[in-house]
Structures are given as structure tokens and as C-alpha cells.
Design a protein around this motif. Structure first.
Motif, mmCIF file in Angstrom:
data_model
loop_
_atom_site.group_PDB
_atom_site.id
_atom_site.type_symbol
_atom_site.label_atom_id
_atom_site.label_comp_id
_atom_site.label_asym_id
_atom_site.label_seq_id
_atom_site.Cartn_x
_atom_site.Cartn_y
_atom_site.Cartn_z
ATOM 1 N N ARG A 115 0.910 -1.286 0.056
ATOM 2 C CA ARG A 115 0.002 -0.241 0.039
ATOM 3 C C ARG A 115 0.771 1.211 -0.081
ATOM 4 N N MET A 191 -15.382 -7.288 -8.841
ATOM 5 C CA MET A 191 -15.294 -8.197 -7.421
ATOM 6 C C MET A 191 -16.577 -8.217 -7.041
ATOM 7 N N ASN A 195 -18.605 -12.011 -6.957
ATOM 8 C CA ASN A 195 -18.976 -12.470 -5.690
ATOM 9 C C ASN A 195 -20.587 -12.772 -5.855
ATOM 10 N N ARG A 224 -14.935 -17.710 2.134
ATOM 11 C CA ARG A 224 -16.050 -17.038 2.656
ATOM 12 C C ARG A 224 -17.162 -17.634 2.614
ATOM 13 N N LEU B 157 -8.268 2.318 0.122
ATOM 14 C CA LEU B 157 -8.699 0.775 0.280
ATOM 15 C C LEU B 157 -9.132 0.750 1.680
ATOM 16 N N LEU B 351 -12.514 -5.653 1.668
ATOM 17 C CA LEU B 351 -11.589 -5.887 0.655
ATOM 18 C C LEU B 351 -11.767 -7.062 -0.289
ATOM 19 N N ALA B 352 -12.026 -8.119 0.182
ATOM 20 C CA ALA B 352 -12.336 -9.287 -0.623
ATOM 21 C C ALA B 352 -13.672 -9.142 -1.286
ATOM 22 N N SER B 353 -14.774 -8.485 -0.831
ATOM 23 C CA SER B 353 -15.946 -8.668 -1.316
ATOM 24 C C SER B 353 -15.963 -7.649 -2.342
ATOM 25 N N SER B 354 -15.489 -6.274 -2.258
ATOM 26 C CA SER B 354 -15.693 -5.400 -3.309
ATOM 27 C C SER B 354 -14.616 -4.454 -3.355
ATOM 28 N N ILE B 355 -13.467 -4.797 -2.824
ATOM 29 C CA ILE B 355 -12.155 -4.077 -2.899
ATOM 30 C C ILE B 355 -12.211 -2.917 -2.354
ATOM 31 N N THR B 356 -12.841 -1.463 -2.820
ATOM 32 C CA THR B 356 -12.781 -0.610 -1.830
ATOM 33 C C THR B 356 -14.317 0.166 -2.339
ATOM 34 N N THR B 357 -14.757 1.328 -1.459
ATOM 35 C CA THR B 357 -15.934 2.045 -1.925
ATOM 36 C C THR B 357 -15.411 3.489 -2.661
#
Lengths: 480, 480
Positions: A115, A191, A195, A224, B157, B351-357
Motif C-alpha cells: 500500500r 469483484m 461474488n 468465505r 482501500l 477488501l475481499a468482497s468489493s475491494i474499495t468504496t
């Protein structure tokens, strides 16, 4: 009953002390910054149901401690240099229970390391953000936000903004696929689309087929949702091995496949068109849905776009997921799925999971696509990436140990590097990060932590002397 | 191998006919609009690996059919009035398999009906979008997008934009809760936050406690994650019955509670502060996490904000979820959770579901909050909603059958209406929608389709003669 106070504590600590302590902590932990106003005495009395005397006493204590100061006509503000020793320290955030180092933990550790923008380039999941037409996008976003009909909030609910879906459907024509406006659902990036697709066609305990190696987020999603994964052998150039898949389909009750046939992450492999067609037909014969992750589709180096598996979908069983995050607008989080027979189901899942996708961003991208500069941007981006791949390949061949095998993908921005000797990529990763060099170690792409001698490198950044030095140093470290 | 063609079809249909058919369908289905360019002959040859003669033959056929026309120096464009009869019709999108009418299906049916802006007001999940400071938000979004440091894509992130988290942490001070910047995770609205929290603390098969009636999206989430729900009796004024909860905790292995203690949807109930505290202590004693849905928190009518359950959280077990969607920026999809001990876990899930907003929206809201006009906007919004509640209550008392019981919530914008006689709210709903009147029928708030004589009405819109007439007509229909 005062919030923040249990009966017992109230007995021990005066109310003004509690309030002063709370505010001191907010200052110490950086919630309140120097120069910022704190709530007025009147507001604080109302909120906490405290007497003015109590609040004034608390504020007086903070003032005496140098944490806040009274400003004429502004009330109290946080002092420029609050005495940190006077503030109670914020409580630590212990992790919930014991942590086994599963694939997720490994991935998060690796992602955390990259990051830092100084460390990130070789490890990043994105090409250099400066490659994108951010000023034009900002204008589109600004226009979209200014002109936003408030009712769009309702109208752009899933499946999403109709004009954006139409623009996306148009682009499929260039990929040789026929996709209707009504089978597209807009999502918060690919992503979320992937999902939702996986959720739509599986129940906990089900088996899904994935590539080996596989995109780490895919392994996390499987974990998950309580699914089991069957790993299918995958060729570094041609992608999923169809014989291996056929065998797996016979041996297991596979409910879905989740593959990345075009510019696979991390391999960079590209399934030839006839194998994509055979894949779709093999799955259609068994009525197994294919979740096609195609986020690098636009980043091809050849003269024409490779068709997606979706182009061969007759049964409506291919759920084709992509986004603008890797090729146009990272951070806007606009993706989609073209869903065949699953369109309504996924639109409902989207509504139930996150209601809708950021409306100004949907409208902004619809606008950007209608302006017509997208193809021009993409041509430049592809040329840049292809040239950087050449730079990186040259450097790797020079600086990495003899016998290292390196992929030569026909698109995207990842190289897959196999070192000749078994090394511990995880330990190499930790040492490299300490020296300011990021990459993704092979084991994050495997449920069983295989690929210990492999690295994924991002070549989507400017080729600078610093980057060349980082690659050379990594090569020396990799040699042992 | 040409995309879109199986071997057999290629034998039967000439290539140019296939291409012409595809394009005709794209025009007929609205993917290509009148006046839009179709791909040039050269581009089409490259993409499909067809000869120029084949493409020209296809285009000639479309031109002869009046679907496209050649424009000097522009290539071919779609004709202004394409002969629709010439285009193949788009295939229908059959629903996947048989559909049982479960709670989700019921909800989607009801939600679909209220998407029409003429029908939506009484049934909507949002107050009138015109109540929000959209021009100021558009300016903030525009500034944020123009100034966006490309690296924000990485820096924002999960847990998300630090300044936005700090501004949110500051607001908790006004609610009597101490929340650190580091326990906040930014999400795509509260719905995503709630879903991630539920995922974080449950596994398929687990039992969670919900209110009765419960917000429909909550029931859908429970269904989707393969969980089982225990419904806790809930008082229309005071919220969750603690005796009932205590009994349920003894009888079931409850892994989490998901409650809405402040301005419950649909009841409008508000748990008194001492009951919230008792709730938190009861759950802490058993180490059961509380997912607190608090999206209406800012819409209180009293002089001070009711403290959330989170204000009494000593054990870090309360996951407090909220958003700006109901009080500031619908469509921006910015929400958050204040997570106590679950912060890291939920950040990873996000992070795993939709990375970021959406990054520009995060930055825009951070900017809006720092400008300081939020409280002024909220005061106006609260006054508006309180006045509209009075209008609506007056009308309902006049126009609905005697014996109708109506909630009088102290905040939010929903009324819960219990009709005196058993009616079929679902059938009433269908008849009302046909007359252009939306509402949500009680059974969508129940896993077992209870509350058949109940309606949820939205009073967050301007009180117009049309709305008054709609309420009166609904009252007559409700009387049978």
C-alpha cells in the motif's frame, strides 16, 4: 442514564471528569484536530443531558490542561499543540480470537505491504493510476453530479443506469459477443459482480472449479461462502486444461466454474478461441454455469480483441464479469456482469447486498463512453503496457538467475516468474518489502500454498532507473 | 473460429448473413441507437477475422433493409427509423428454474412496484431526494474528482479514506459514543456494512436474533447466508423486548443479534436509553455481538440525539452501522461500520468482497463534512420530516377506518399502520399499485408473512393535494 457510563462507573467518577476524559481521548487519538471547534457548552448540555455547570467544569479542566482554548465568538477549539501526555491513550484493537494463517491472512499481509506508494509498483494490482484520463473523468463526474435528477437514485437501482448498460452492450459487439442491455447488471466493480455470481449459483458446501494458480480474491470468496474448490490444471500460455476439467466434472459434482480465460491473473495465459468454445460447450452439456472473470479484456496487445467465452454462450450459462477499474477509472468502482439466464437473480442479489452502485459514477461513465474518446485512450494504454512488458522482460532476463522462466502474456500487466531453484517466496517477499520492493508471492494464488518459487510482477508502471534497480536487487535476492 | 458461431451453424448460414443478423438484433434491441455509428468495415474485419467482402456484403444487406445508411466521411450509422420488422427480436430472459414465492420474491415484487416516481412516494425507502443538498454535494464531488491524487485509489482501500473516518468519528461525540478513527470501516452504504458484519460473526447454519417485524433486507441477508433467524417480540414504541430476548438467548445458541434500536424500520420504535444499555450489558455477559443498524440516527425530532447502543459498548462487541444515504447523499452509497474488536476482520471482508468504496465519493463527503454545513442541513431536514409526519397522521386519522392504530415515531420517516380488521395487505397492495399508490405491505417484514393487516407508509415527501388524495383513496380501499 448518561451514554458511555455504566451505573458503577458513575458512582466512582464525577460526570465532569468523565466528559473531560472522553474529549481528551478524542484529541489524543486524532478524532479532534488542533484548531477544530469542540461542541458548544449548550450543545453538549443538550446531547449528554448534563448541567451547564458540569460541562463548564469539564471544559475548564481541559483548558487548564492545555488541550483546548477559548476563542472569542468561536467557543472552544482544540489547542495547537495539545499536551499528549494529558490525554488518555486510545485502546488497542485486539484481533478477534486466535488467527490461523489461512490464505486470506497471507493475502492481506502481502497486500498491506504494497500500500505504500514507494513499495507498491511491482506488487500492485493496478497499472500506474496516472495512465488514466482522470481529468476527463472528473469533468464527466462533475457534469453528471450537477445534472443529476434526484430520482436517478431510484431509477439507477439494479440492474443499474440504462444508458451505461447500453454503452457496455455496444462494446460487446467489438468482442464478437451479443449481449442484451437487459442481461447486464451494474456492480461496484468486477469483484462484487464475481461474488454475486458465485452466490447466485452455489450453496454452502458446494464444489466449484477454479484454476491453479488462481486469483487470490477468488480463493477468498470460495472460503468465505463455505464452498469447496477443485483446482484445475492450468497451462501458463493456454489456460485451463480441458482434459483436466472434463475429469474433474466426472469425478465431482461441480456447481460452477470460475475461470479467467483471457490474460489470467497471475499467469497471463490466454485460452485460444477454439478452446474457449470447447469449454463453453463442455459446460453447457452438463448445465454448469461459467463465471468468466474478464477484467483485462481491453488490455490486449494484438490487433483485435480476443473473444471472451461469453461469445460462444448459447445456453445463457456464461456470467461474464468485467469492470472499468483496470482500464479506465480505478477508484470509481464501476463493474458489471452480463448474465444470460441469471440476470434477474443477480440484480436481486445486488439490491439485497448493497442496494445500488454509486449513482453519479454510473452516470459519469455512461457520459464518458458516449463522448467517444475511450478507444483512443485504450490504444495508448495498450501501447504503453506492451512497451513496459518489453522493458521488464529484458531486465528480468538480465538480472534474474539463469533458468528463471517468465511468462510473455499477450495482454494485461502481470508477469509470472518461476525461479529455477526452490525458494521460499514468502520469506523473499518479507525481505524484499523491507528493502522497499513489493511483489506478490506465488503462495497467495494457491489454496494449498503452492508456487513457493513463483512471483507475480506488475509491469504497468513507468520504467525508471529506480524501478530497474529494484528489479536488479530483487534478482540478486532471488538468486539466494 | 469465429466467435458467436458454432461449427454447425457456420455450415448453414453464410458468414455475412450471421453478421447482418447480429447487427440487426443489436439495433432492434436498442443496443445501437438511431444516428450511432456502427464499427467501420476495417475494424469489423479485424475483430471478427472476416474478409472486407464479407463485411461489406453484411452492411449492404442492412443498408438495403433500411437499418443503416452510409454517411460521407462517417462510415455507416443506424438509420433514423429502422424498420423494426427487419430486425430479429431479442430473446426473452427466462427466470432461472422454478420460483418459489419466498420473502425475497415478495420484497422484490413490492419494490419493483414503487420504482415508478408517480407511484413511489408512500412506499419509498427514501425521503424525497429533493430534500438533500445535491448542488453542494455536486460541488464537493467535482472538487474531489479534480484534485484526486491517483494514489488515493490505493490509499483509500479499506478501512477507507482517513479524513472521512475522522469526520465520522467526530460526529459520534454528538451521540455520546466514543469511537476511534481506526475502528471505522467505510462501506458502499449501510447495507454493505450490515452484510459484512453479519458475515464476520456467523457461519452457515448459525442462529441470529432479529426483531419482529424486521427490515426486509435483514431477512433476505439471513436467508442468503444460510442462517436461521429467531424473531424477538418487539414493542411498537420501545423496541426489542428484553425479557423475550433473554429467553431466546437461553433457549438458542444465538451467534449475533441484528437490531435497529433507534427509529426501527418499519415500526419507528425507539428503545429508551436505559434499555439500550441493558441490552448491551445482557449481550456482553454472553459475548454475543450486536449488529446495530442505525441509519435513521440523524433524523430525530427531539432536542438531542438519542444515544445509540454503541454508546454503552465496553466490550467492543457492538458493530454500529450507518450511512449518509437517508440523511445527506442518497445514491452516493457511502456508509460505514464502527466495529470495536471486529474492525480488522470487517476491513478484510470488505477488501475481499468489493475491494474499495467509490473513491471520489469518499473524498467528496470528507470535504462536505469539513465545510460545516451538515448540521444546518440536518436541522432543516428534521423540521421538514416532523411537519410531514403531523400532516400524514392527521390525514390517516381522518381517512382510515376507525380503530386503525398508527405509530407516532420520534424520528425517521416511516409510519406503521395497523388496520382494525384482518385484511390481505398483499392484495390491497396490488390493487393500490394499479391505482398509482405505493406502500409496503406488512408481510415483507416477516419471515413467516405475518402482519397481513399492516402497512408501512413513507411521510418524507412534500404534502401535496395529490398525496392527500392518494392517502384518502388508500383509506377507502383499506376499509374494504
Amino acid at each position: 442514564m448518561k451514554p458511555g457510563a455504566s451505573g458503577k462507573e458513575q458512582g466512582r467518577v464525577a460526570l465532569y471528569q468523565r466528559l473531560a476524559g472522553e474529549l481528551a481521548q478524542s484529541i489524543a487519538s486524532g478524532v479532534l484536530l488542533p484548531g477544530e471547534k469542540i461542541p458548544s457548552v449548550r450543545a453538549m448540555c443538550r446531547q449528554r443531558r448534563l448541567s451547564p455547570a458540569t460541562v463548564l467544569q469539564a471544559y475548564g479542566r481541559l483548558e487548564a490542561g492545555g488541550l483546548i482554548e477559548a476563542r472569542p465568538r468561536s467557543g472552544y477549539v482544540v489547542s495547537a499543540r495539545p499536551d499528549k501526555a494529558g490525554g488518555e491513550r486510545a485502546a488497542s484493537q485486539p484481533a478477534p480470537g486466535s488467527q490461523t494463517l489461512d490464505v486470506s491472512e497471507l493475502v492481506f499481509e502481502a497486500l498491506e505491504a504494497i500500500r505504500d506508494r514507494r513499495v507498491g509498483e511491482l506488487g500492485s494490482a493496478f497499472p500506474n493510476p496516472a495512465l488514466f484520463p482522470l481529468p476527463t473523468l472528473a469533468k464527466c463526474l462533475s457534469t453528471a453530479a450537477r445534472r443529476l435528477d434526484p430520482w436517478k437514485t431510484v431509477e439507477d437501482l439494479p440492474p443499474g443506469c440504462r444508458e451505461l448498460r447500453r454503452q457496455i452492450a455496444r462494446r460487446y459487439l467489438g468482442f464478437g459477443a451479443r449481449v442484451g442491455v437487459d442481461e447486464i447488471v451494474i456492480t461496484a466493480g468486477a469483484m462484487e459482480a464475481l461474488n454475486l455470481c458465485l452466490q447466485a449459483v452455489t450453496r454452502p458446501g458446494d464444489i466449484v472449479a477454479v484454476e491453479s494458480p488462481a486469483f487470490y480474491a477468488q480463493l477468498q470468496a470460495v472460503e468465505r461462502l463455505g464452498l469447496r474448490a477443485v483446482e484445475i490444471p492450468t497451462h501458463p500460455r493456454d489456460g485451463v486444461e480441458l482434459d483436466g476439467l472434463e475429469r474433474a466434472l466426472r469425478e465431482h459434482d461441480i456447481k460452477a466454474c470460475w475461470f479467467m480465460p483471457t490474460f489470467h491473473n497471475p499467469l497471463g495465459s490466454l485460452m485460444p478461441a477454439d478452446r474457449k468454445q470447447a469449454l463453453v460447450e463442455m459446460l453447457a452439456a452438463r448445465k454448469v454455469p461459467l463465471i468468466e472473470d474478464d477484467v483485462y479484456a481491453e488490455l490486449y496487445f494484438g490487433s483485435a480483441a480476443p473473444p471472451p467465452a461469453k461469445a460462444y454462450d448459447r445456453a445463457g450459462l456464461v456470467m461474464h464479469c468485467s469492470s472499468f477499474s483496470k482500464c479506465l477509472a480505478p477508484g470509481y468502482r464501476i463493474g458489471w456482469a452480463a448474465l444470460g439466464r441469471f440476470a434477474r437473480q443477480v440484480a436481486q442479489l445486488k439490491l439485497a447486498s448493497s442496494i445500488t452502485t454509486n449513482v453519479p459514477a454510473q452516470e459519469a461513465l455512461a457520459r464518458y463512453l458516449s463522448l467517444g474518446g475511450y478507444d483512443h485512450h485504450l490504444r495508448r494504454l495498450r501501447r504503453f503496457l506492451q512497451a513496459r512488458q518489453a522493458d521488464m522482460l529484458q531486465a528480468l532476463r538480465r538480472d534474474f538467475p539463469p533458468g528463471t522462466r517468465i511468462s510473455e502474456p499477450l495482454g494485461g500487466y502481470f508477469l509470472w516468474v518461476e525461479l529455477p531453484e526452490p525458494v521460499d517466496a514468502l520469506s523473499l517477499h518479507r525481505r524484499a518489502v523491507q528493502q522497499g520492493i513489493g511483489f506478490l508471492p506465488g503462495p497467495v494464488f494457491s489454496a494449498r500454498r503452492e508456487f513457493g518459487n513463483c512471483l507475480r510482477l506488475n509491469y504497468g508502471h513507468a520504467w525508471t532507473p529506480q524501478l530497474a534497480r529494484a528489479v536488479a536487487r530483487l534478482g540478486r535476492m532471488a538468486a539466494g
